[in-house]
Design an enzyme around this catalytic site. Sequence first.
Site, short mmCIF file in Angstrom:
data_model
loop_
_atom_site.label_atom_id
_atom_site.label_comp_id
_atom_site.label_asym_id
_atom_site.label_seq_id
_atom_site.Cartn_x
_atom_site.Cartn_y
_atom_site.Cartn_z
N ARG A 55 0.23 -1.04 0.03
CA ARG A 55 0.17 0.09 0.10
C ARG A 55 1.18 1.15 0.01
O ARG A 55 0.77 2.40 -0.88
CB ARG A 55 -0.95 -0.46 0.82
CG ARG A 55 -1.81 -0.58 1.59
CD ARG A 55 -3.18 -1.13 2.75
NE ARG A 55 -3.92 -0.15 1.45
CZ ARG A 55 -4.62 0.82 2.64
NH1 ARG A 55 -4.44 0.95 3.86
NH2 ARG A 55 -5.70 1.97 2.24
N GLN A 87 -9.69 10.55 7.67
CA GLN A 87 -8.99 9.26 8.84
C GLN A 87 -8.32 7.92 7.48
O GLN A 87 -7.79 6.25 8.36
CB GLN A 87 -10.48 8.59 8.43
CG GLN A 87 -11.61 8.57 9.48
CD GLN A 87 -12.92 8.45 9.12
OE1 GLN A 87 -13.76 8.45 8.84
NE2 GLN A 87 -13.13 7.09 9.84
N ASP A 90 -3.33 7.68 4.27
CA ASP A 90 -2.41 8.21 2.69
C ASP A 90 -1.55 9.60 2.95
O ASP A 90 -2.19 10.35 4.08
CB ASP A 90 -3.21 7.82 1.21
CG ASP A 90 -4.49 9.18 1.38
OD1 ASP A 90 -4.29 10.19 0.96
OD2 ASP A 90 -5.68 7.86 0.99
N HIS A 105 -5.92 8.21 11.94
CA HIS A 105 -5.56 6.23 12.14
C HIS A 105 -4.18 6.56 11.82
O HIS A 105 -4.23 5.08 11.36
CB HIS A 105 -6.27 5.84 10.88
CG HIS A 105 -7.87 5.73 11.33
ND1 HIS A 105 -9.14 5.68 10.51
CD2 HIS A 105 -8.49 5.48 12.85
CE1 HIS A 105 -10.28 4.94 11.50
NE2 HIS A 105 -9.70 5.65 12.57
N THR A 172 -17.37 9.78 4.03
CA THR A 172 -17.34 8.64 5.14
C THR A 172 -18.14 7.63 5.06
O THR A 172 -19.15 8.74 5.00
CB THR A 172 -16.62 9.69 6.92
OG1 THR A 172 -18.14 9.94 6.94
CG2 THR A 172 -15.67 10.62 6.40
N SER A 173 -18.02 6.48 5.54
CA SER A 173 -19.39 5.53 5.63
C SER A 173 -20.48 6.12 7.14
O SER A 173 -21.15 5.55 6.57
CB SER A 173 -18.40 4.28 6.22
OG SER A 173 -17.98 4.38 7.20
N ASN A 197 -21.22 13.19 1.19
CA ASN A 197 -20.61 11.78 0.30
C ASN A 197 -20.97 11.19 -0.90
O ASN A 197 -22.50 11.99 -0.94
CB ASN A 197 -21.55 11.08 1.81
CG ASN A 197 -20.91 9.48 1.42
OD1 ASN A 197 -19.56 10.15 1.98
ND2 ASN A 197 -21.34 8.39 2.31
N LEU A 198 -20.70 10.31 -1.32
CA LEU A 198 -20.95 9.74 -2.72
C LEU A 198 -22.31 9.10 -3.04
O LEU A 198 -23.63 9.73 -3.40
CB LEU A 198 -20.13 8.69 -2.94
CG LEU A 198 -20.35 7.95 -4.64
CD1 LEU A 198 -20.35 8.51 -5.34
CD2 LEU A 198 -19.58 6.76 -4.25
#
Length: 228
Positions: A55, A87, A90, A105, A172-173, A197-198
């Site tokens: 990753r 969160q 990257d 995170h 975010t979820s 959000n999508l």
Amino acid sequence: MHIVVLTGAGISAESGVPTFRDADGLWEGHRVEDVATPEAYERQPSVVHQFYDTRRAALTGVEPNAAHLALARLEAAVGDELLVVTQNIDDLHERAGSTRVLHMHGALRSALCRACGTRVEWEGDLGDFPPCPSCHEMELRPDVVWFGEIPYEMDRIFTALERADLFVSIGTSGAVYPAAGFVQAASAYGARTLELNLVPSEGTHFFAEARHGPAGQLVPAWVDELLS
């Protein structure tokens, strides 16, 4: 106006960064307990290192997208009034130009020494067990927060939420705590809340306003609106 922005996997997905958790619950083909827990590392450190080394190497092939760039533009305009809490592990926010970023995170391009606690910037692999630059023990692990570990910077995050006039969640979820509870905390402190959000997240109903679509379109439009 103090603004706290929370970003999740959805903002980086448009740059080509995998969202990590697949629809079937696997993380890029691995079970969570095989690559993202302290127990997994104790059991098979080489497998865990290979997962994160891959990753980390993949970051060189992705670039910040319009959403990352828009947040950097917002910081350039409002300075210390903006804090980005991510969160994501990257470094796309930083590469876009953002400097006020908290990685709750952890970060892929960082290593943590289990022997002395030193954190060090790290670009290469950890799978060959290189020595720690500080104590020279071969105890470097990915500087990421695994399941069962406490996220970083929680005190600073909740202090920022307490001061916030506006809380915005991007990509975010709304399913992973403690981040999923930030909207409720911000609301309790009196902040306006907005979800970008999508699709509607699991916590959409907690937000005063929600806009749904690609982050690369929604975030620049929101920043333009805020700065107009």
